[in-house]
Motif scaffolding. Structure first.
Motif, PDB file in Angstrom:
ATOM      1  N   SER A  49      39.258  47.783  35.342  1.00 22.43           N
ATOM      2  CA  SER A  49      39.499  47.320  34.123  1.00 22.43           C
ATOM      3  C   SER A  49      38.790  46.046  34.206  1.00 22.43           C
ATOM      4  N   LYS A  50      39.183  45.887  33.216  1.00 23.52           N
ATOM      5  CA  LYS A  50      38.115  44.134  32.507  1.00 23.52           C
ATOM      6  C   LYS A  50      38.974  43.389  32.664  1.00 23.52           C
ATOM      7  N   LYS A  51      40.504  43.196  32.666  1.00 24.36           N
ATOM      8  CA  LYS A  51      41.057  42.637  33.859  1.00 24.36           C
ATOM      9  C   LYS A  51      41.042  41.711  35.247  1.00 24.36           C
ATOM     10  N   LEU A  52      40.445  42.757  35.342  1.00 24.22           N
ATOM     11  CA  LEU A  52      39.199  41.878  37.185  1.00 24.22           C
ATOM     12  C   LEU A  52      38.872  41.080  37.389  1.00 24.22           C
ATOM     13  N   GLY A  53      38.414  41.380  35.950  1.00 21.78           N
ATOM     14  CA  GLY A  53      36.894  40.109  35.881  1.00 21.78           C
ATOM     15  C   GLY A  53      35.522  40.412  35.147  1.00 21.78           C
ATOM     16  N   ASN A  54      34.443  39.561  34.896  1.00 17.34           N
ATOM     17  CA  ASN A  54      33.057  40.302  34.959  1.00 17.34           C
ATOM     18  C   ASN A  54      32.299  40.412  34.753  1.00 17.34           C
ATOM     19  N   ALA A  55      31.820  41.417  34.136  1.00 15.90           N
ATOM     20  CA  ALA A  55      30.895  42.737  35.026  1.00 15.90           C
ATOM     21  C   ALA A  55      30.228  42.386  35.689  1.00 15.90           C
ATOM     22  N   VAL A  56      30.015  41.560  36.514  1.00  7.10           N
ATOM     23  CA  VAL A  56      29.269  41.442  38.484  1.00  7.10           C
ATOM     24  C   VAL A  56      30.679  41.675  39.376  1.00  7.10           C
ATOM     25  N   THR A  57      31.757  41.276  38.720  1.00  4.67           N
ATOM     26  CA  THR A  57      32.556  41.637  39.617  1.00  4.67           C
ATOM     27  C   THR A  57      33.208  43.164  39.560  1.00  4.67           C
ATOM     28  N   ARG A  58      33.854  43.455  38.386  1.00  5.76           N
ATOM     29  CA  ARG A  58      33.535  45.014  38.442  1.00  5.76           C
ATOM     30  C   ARG A  58      33.035  45.961  39.476  1.00  5.76           C
ATOM     31  N   ASN A  59      31.276  45.365  38.862  1.00  6.69           N
ATOM     32  CA  ASN A  59      30.848  46.473  39.220  1.00  6.69           C
ATOM     33  C   ASN A  59      30.823  46.924  41.256  1.00  6.69           C
ATOM     34  N   ARG A  60      30.752  45.432  41.525  1.00  9.12           N
ATOM     35  CA  ARG A  60      30.450  44.794  42.946  1.00  9.12           C
ATOM     36  C   ARG A  60      31.613  46.133  43.243  1.00  9.12           C
ATOM     37  N   VAL A  61      32.965  45.664  42.999  1.00  9.45           N
ATOM     38  CA  VAL A  61      34.680  46.466  43.396  1.00  9.45           C
ATOM     39  C   VAL A  61      33.903  48.069  43.449  1.00  9.45           C
ATOM     40  N   LYS A  62      33.648  48.560  41.554  1.00  6.05           N
ATOM     41  CA  LYS A  62      32.737  49.919  41.831  1.00  6.05           C
ATOM     42  C   LYS A  62      32.083  50.429  43.411  1.00  6.05           C
ATOM     43  N   ARG A  63      31.360  49.468  43.784  1.00  2.67           N
ATOM     44  CA  ARG A  63      30.229  49.719  44.767  1.00  2.67           C
ATOM     45  C   ARG A  63      31.183  49.342  45.740  1.00  2.67           C
ATOM     46  N   LEU A  64      31.719  49.096  45.938  1.00  6.30           N
ATOM     47  CA  LEU A  64      32.181  48.997  47.624  1.00  6.30           C
ATOM     48  C   LEU A  64      33.096  49.915  47.751  1.00  6.30           C
ATOM     49  N   MET A  65      34.130  50.252  46.504  1.00  9.30           N
ATOM     50  CA  MET A  65      35.034  51.755  46.704  1.00  9.30           C
ATOM     51  C   MET A  65      34.281  53.019  47.137  1.00  9.30           C
ATOM     52  N   ARG A  66      33.072  52.943  46.503  1.00 10.49           N
ATOM     53  CA  ARG A  66      31.903  54.507  46.766  1.00 10.49           C
ATOM     54  C   ARG A  66      31.697  53.765  47.704  1.00 10.49           C
ATOM     55  N   HIS A  67      31.186  52.722  48.542  1.00 12.18           N
ATOM     56  CA  HIS A  67      30.315  52.827  49.421  1.00 12.18           C
ATOM     57  C   HIS A  67      31.655  52.942  50.549  1.00 12.18           C
ATOM     58  N   ARG A  86      43.538  48.175  40.856  1.00 11.63           N
ATOM     59  CA  ARG A  86      44.466  46.920  40.646  1.00 11.63           C
ATOM     60  C   ARG A  86      43.952  45.494  40.936  1.00 11.63           C
ATOM     61  N   PRO A  87      44.274  44.927  40.343  1.00 12.48           N
ATOM     62  CA  PRO A  87      44.288  43.296  40.197  1.00 12.48           C
ATOM     63  C   PRO A  87      44.625  42.773  42.108  1.00 12.48           C
ATOM     64  N   GLY A  88      43.850  41.960  41.727  1.00 14.02           N
ATOM     65  CA  GLY A  88      43.303  41.870  44.004  1.00 14.02           C
ATOM     66  C   GLY A  88      42.911  42.224  45.126  1.00 14.02           C
ATOM     67  N   VAL A  89      41.910  43.320  44.140  1.00  9.36           N
ATOM     68  CA  VAL A  89      40.597  44.093  44.927  1.00  9.36           C
ATOM     69  C   VAL A  89      39.899  43.202  44.515  1.00  9.36           C
ATOM     70  N   GLU A  90      39.482  42.820  44.113  1.00  7.62           N
ATOM     71  CA  GLU A  90      37.773  41.451  43.390  1.00  7.62           C
ATOM     72  C   GLU A  90      38.038  40.772  44.791  1.00  7.62           C
ATOM     73  N   ALA A  91      38.837  40.139  45.260  1.00  8.76           N
ATOM     74  CA  ALA A  91      38.921  39.687  46.317  1.00  8.76           C
ATOM     75  C   ALA A  91      38.937  40.331  47.802  1.00  8.76           C
ATOM     76  N   LEU A  92      38.945  41.282  48.008  1.00  6.43           N
ATOM     77  CA  LEU A  92      39.028  41.996  49.113  1.00  6.43           C
ATOM     78  C   LEU A  92      37.339  41.933  49.627  1.00  6.43           C
ATOM     79  N   ASP A  93      37.347  41.966  50.748  1.00  8.45           N
ATOM     80  CA  ASP A  93      36.229  42.557  51.561  1.00  8.45           C
ATOM     81  C   ASP A  93      35.268  44.143  51.661  1.00  8.45           C
ATOM     82  N   PHE A  94      34.857  44.797  51.544  1.00  3.95           N
ATOM     83  CA  PHE A  94      34.498  45.524  52.481  1.00  3.95           C
ATOM     84  C   PHE A  94      35.449  46.203  53.583  1.00  3.95           C
ATOM     85  N   GLN A  95      35.397  46.034  54.352  1.00  5.30           N
ATOM     86  CA  GLN A  95      36.689  47.004  55.732  1.00  5.30           C
ATOM     87  C   GLN A  95      38.242  46.485  54.367  1.00  5.30           C
ATOM     88  N   ALA A  96      38.780  46.015  53.955  1.00  3.62           N
ATOM     89  CA  ALA A  96      39.856  45.927  53.606  1.00  3.62           C
ATOM     90  C   ALA A  96      40.253  46.543  52.488  1.00  3.62           C
TER      91      ALA A  96
END
Length: 117
Positions: A49-67, A86-96
């Motif tokens: 969701s756009k609630k998680l942040g800007n495009a850079v943040t959202r793309n980073r989250v999707k990249r981590l999920m795909r990986h 969900r909100p809060g996932v944008e602060a996590l690293d790959f392991q988390a």
């Protein structure tokens, strides 16, 4: 490496069918909706969701999920599913991200540790 096209849920009709099945599971960081289909492998749709942040943040989250999914793909059941961050996932690293996804996919019986029930 990206997830192959045949492993992705892209069409709105497919997303709607998965949501209509109402078979969902959640933990603090992700929600998953799943639908049994006759496809020989899993297909996944990602939603951030756009609630998680800007495009850079959202793309980073999707990249981590795909990986994370690529690292577990040998043990993922042949179903269609949609992962929602969900909100809060944008602060996590790959392991988390990986451990949260693994927990949720085990909970929803999409991920198996090699053994069959």
């Amino acid at each position: 490496m990206a997830i192959k096209k045949s492993y992705r849920v892209k069409r709105q009709k497919d997303f709607d069918q998965i949501f209509a099945a109402k078979d969902s599971f959640a933990n603090r960081k992700f929600v998953v909706y799943k639908l049994k289909t006759g496809v020989p492998h899993y297909r996944v749709g990602l939603s951030v969701s756009k609630k998680l942040g800007n495009a850079v943040t959202r793309n980073r989250v999707k990249r981590l999920m795909r990986h994370a999914l690529r690292s577990m793909e040998a043990n993922i059941e042949a179903v269609d599913f949609v992962l929602i961050a969900r909100p809060g996932v944008e602060a996590l690293d790959f392991q988390a991200v990986q451990s949260n996804l693994k927990h949720l996919l085990k909970l929803s019986k999409i991920y198996h540790n090699g053994e069959k029930d």
